[in-house]
Every structure is written in C-alpha cells, then in structure tokens.
Design a protein around this motif. Structure first.
Motif, PDB file in Angstrom:
ATOM      1  N   LYS A 158       0.844  -1.208   0.000  1.00 10.96           N
ATOM      2  CA  LYS A 158       0.000   0.000   0.000  1.00 10.96           C
ATOM      3  C   LYS A 158       0.872   1.248   0.000  1.00 10.96           C
ATOM      4  O   LYS A 158       1.826   1.349   0.774  1.00 10.96           O
ATOM      5  CB  LYS A 158      -0.916  -0.018   1.225  1.00 10.96           C
ATOM      6  N   GLY A 179      -7.642   7.904   6.156  1.00 15.70           N
ATOM      7  CA  GLY A 179      -6.604   6.883   6.345  1.00 15.70           C
ATOM      8  C   GLY A 179      -7.076   5.480   5.961  1.00 15.70           C
ATOM      9  O   GLY A 179      -6.376   4.496   6.179  1.00 15.70           O
ATOM     10  N   ASP A 231      -5.274   2.137   4.318  1.00 17.32           N
ATOM     11  CA  ASP A 231      -4.574   1.121   5.126  1.00 17.32           C
ATOM     12  C   ASP A 231      -5.490  -0.085   5.336  1.00 17.32           C
ATOM     13  O   ASP A 231      -5.074  -1.235   5.212  1.00 17.32           O
ATOM     14  CB  ASP A 231      -4.234   1.680   6.531  1.00 17.32           C
ATOM     15  N   GLY A 257      -1.126   8.600  13.728  1.00 15.90           N
ATOM     16  CA  GLY A 257      -1.780   8.559  12.418  1.00 15.90           C
ATOM     17  C   GLY A 257      -1.121   7.672  11.383  1.00 15.90           C
ATOM     18  O   GLY A 257      -1.602   7.578  10.261  1.00 15.90           O
TER      19      GLY A 257
HETATM   20 MG    MG Z   1      -2.381   7.163   6.176  1.00 22.02          MG
END
Ligand code: MG
Ligand code: ADP
Ligand code: ASP
Length: 274
Positions: A7, A151, A154, A209
């Motif tokens: 990723k 986010g 992920d 984060g």
């Molecule tokens: Mg991220």
C-alpha cells in the motif's frame, strides 16, 4: 512464489515522477513468479482538496454525495499507476474497491468493510497483471460507493491481504516505520523494530496517524503480518505482528501518541450529588 499486498499513501504517489519511482522499485524487487497487488491512496492532498471544494458548494459536506466525490481521488491514482506499469512494459490492471470485491456498510464517510471477495483480483493476477486497487472505498448492497474514514486505504490493504491470504502486507509511507512517537513532532523518537497488534491498536486509537486503527484490527483478526516501511528507502521498517520474536524489543512503554483534535472540557464547582 509470494503473494504480496503493498500500500502506498498519498505523499508517496503525489506526482507522476513519484508514481514512476514506485513502479520501477516494484518491478526491480518483484521475483518472476511473485504476485503483487498494490493499494493506493489519492495523490498528495487530493482528499483534503476535494473536501475544501465540497465546502464551497454545500454547508453539509458529508453523506452519500460526499463519498461519490471523495472516492474519485483514489481512482485517478489507480489509472495513472496502471498506465505507468504498462509504459514500463509490464501488464497491469486497475480495479476500484467495488471491482476488487470490497463490500461496506452504508454508513457514508465512515464505512466498515463487511466482506472481501477477491475473485476478480485473483483472475487479473493469473493473467499476469500487477493489480492496482483503489484504497479507501467499498460498495453497499445497493451499489453506492462508501469511503472508509480518513486513512482508510490502510484498511483496504490489510483486508485484501487477509482475504487473499497474502504472505505480507507492506504499508509504504513517508517515514521509516512506526516510531516511539511521531518523528515529525519529536526528534528523539526512535523506530520500533517490532510492535504487537495490541500495542499498535492502542497507539493508533490515541492518535498515531501512521496506521488507521481499523487496519490494525483487521490484521489482528486475520493474522496478517504488517510491515510499515518507507517508500523512499530500502530499509526494513516495523513489523506489526501477534507477539515479539526478539525479547529485547519489548518495552515497558512502547509509544506515546497525541491527538490535536481533542478538546478537554472541565466543569468546576459542580455539586457532588447524583
Ligand atoms: Mg495514512
Ligand atoms: P500515508 O499518506 O502514507 O498514509 P500518513 O500521513 O497517513 O501517511 O501517516 C504517516 C505519518 O504518520 C507520518 O508522516 C508521521 O508524521 C505520522 N505519525 C504519527 N505518529 C507516528 C508514529 N508513532 N510513528 C510513525 N509515524 C507517525
Ligand atoms: N485518501 C484518503 C485520505 O486522505 C485515504 C487514505 O489516504 O488512506 O484519508
């Protein structure tokens, strides 16, 4: 042969040049019979820019139409990356979250992955493609696009790795791994060689984060080892797994996280009475 999910976050794919750097690195490292799935985020600050754009049009920048808008960011990256692989002479196919079989709850803007049916991904791999999947998105039973929370790429990567029983899920980002605290805030932060799912989950929930908490939960649930590492160097990063392999890597305190979006409200002088 290995099945690897990699990723790459927004800053890693921010420009065509950076996309080509990733493509060249993937092709350099890939063994002939390796199967590689790449999950990507939107380029650079695209998602923030789309949020700002929506705010110019509506006072309610959330809900179904917001997800229609936000999910476009990742689709730009998958197309460009697949083109870049083709340009280098390797077969590649881009797939949206929907095409990669990722289903989600209908909770717009904060969807939870309900299931992953990676048949089409396997087919594309069997045809010799490197498969490039859009992160951060799933589809409801009614065919609506839902994003998975900031986010969320992920989580796409780890969920896909779990469903495909990949050997490893590599999270490439703009730091060398998981640090004892945010290395951009504290110079003294040191890189952790290993960290357990439980510790990483606590750190992520408290504001570290570098990984979305749901991605860590997913890794734990499916037992997927997660390697957090740098896009810009070949160094080994941090392995997130069930337990430590090296006793010396255990710490009494593993990390310190901060969340600048939290306010504390104290009520004083309240009578001590239920
Ligand atoms: Mg991220
Ligand atoms: P990406 O776009 O690759 O997903 P993110 O910005 O979401 O990248 O996550 C990487 C950032 O997380 C780093 O640049 C760093 O500032 C921040 N971060 C916060 N806490 C940590 C930590 N404990 N270890 C490493 N990075 C951290
Ligand atoms: N592009 C989305 C975001 O900025 C998802 C991600 O990068 O993981 O939050």
């Amino acid at each position: 042969m290995a099945l690897i999910v990699k990723k790459f976050g927004g800053s890693s794919v921010a420009t065509p040049e950076k996309i080509f750097n990733i493509v060249d690195r993937v092709l350099r490292e890939k063994k002939e019979d390796d199967k590689v799935v790449i999950v990507v985020s939107a380029m650079g600050d695209t998602t923030d820019d789309l949020v700002a754009l929506a705010k110019e049009v509506t006072s309610k920048p959330y809900g179904r139409e917001m997800d229609r808008l936000l999910s476009t960011g990742e689709q730009v990256t998958i197309a460009l990356m697949a083109m870049a692989f083709n340009e280098r002479g390797h077969k590649a196919m881009s797939l949206t979250g929907d095409q990669a079989g990722i289903t989600s709850t209908d909770t717009f803007n904060k969807g939870r992955i309900l299931g992953v049916d990676p048949n089409r991904v396997f087919e594309a791999l069997d045809e010799g493609n490197i498969v490039v999947v859009a992160g951060f998105q799933g589809i409801t039973e009614y065919g609506d696009m839902v994003t998975l929370g900031r986010g969320g790429s992920d989580t796409t990567a780890v969920a896909l790795a779990g469903a495909m029983k990949a050997d490893v899920c590599e999270i490439f980002t703009d730091v060398e791994g998981v640090y004892s605290t945010d290395p951009r805030v504290a110079k003294e932060a040191f890189k952790l060689e290993e960290v357990t799912y439980g510790e990483m989950l606590e750190m992520a929930r408290l504001g570290a984060g570098v990984m979305q908490p749901r991605a860590v939960e997913m890794g734990f649930r499916y037992g997927v080892p997660i390697h957090v590492r740098s896009t810009f160097s070949d160094n080994t990063g941090t392995i997130i797994r069930e337990d430590y392999t090296v006793e010396a890597n255990k710490h009494v305190i593993t990390g310190v996280a901060d969340d600048t979006n939290t306010a504390k409200v104290a009520l004083v002088g309240v009578e001590n009475k239920p």
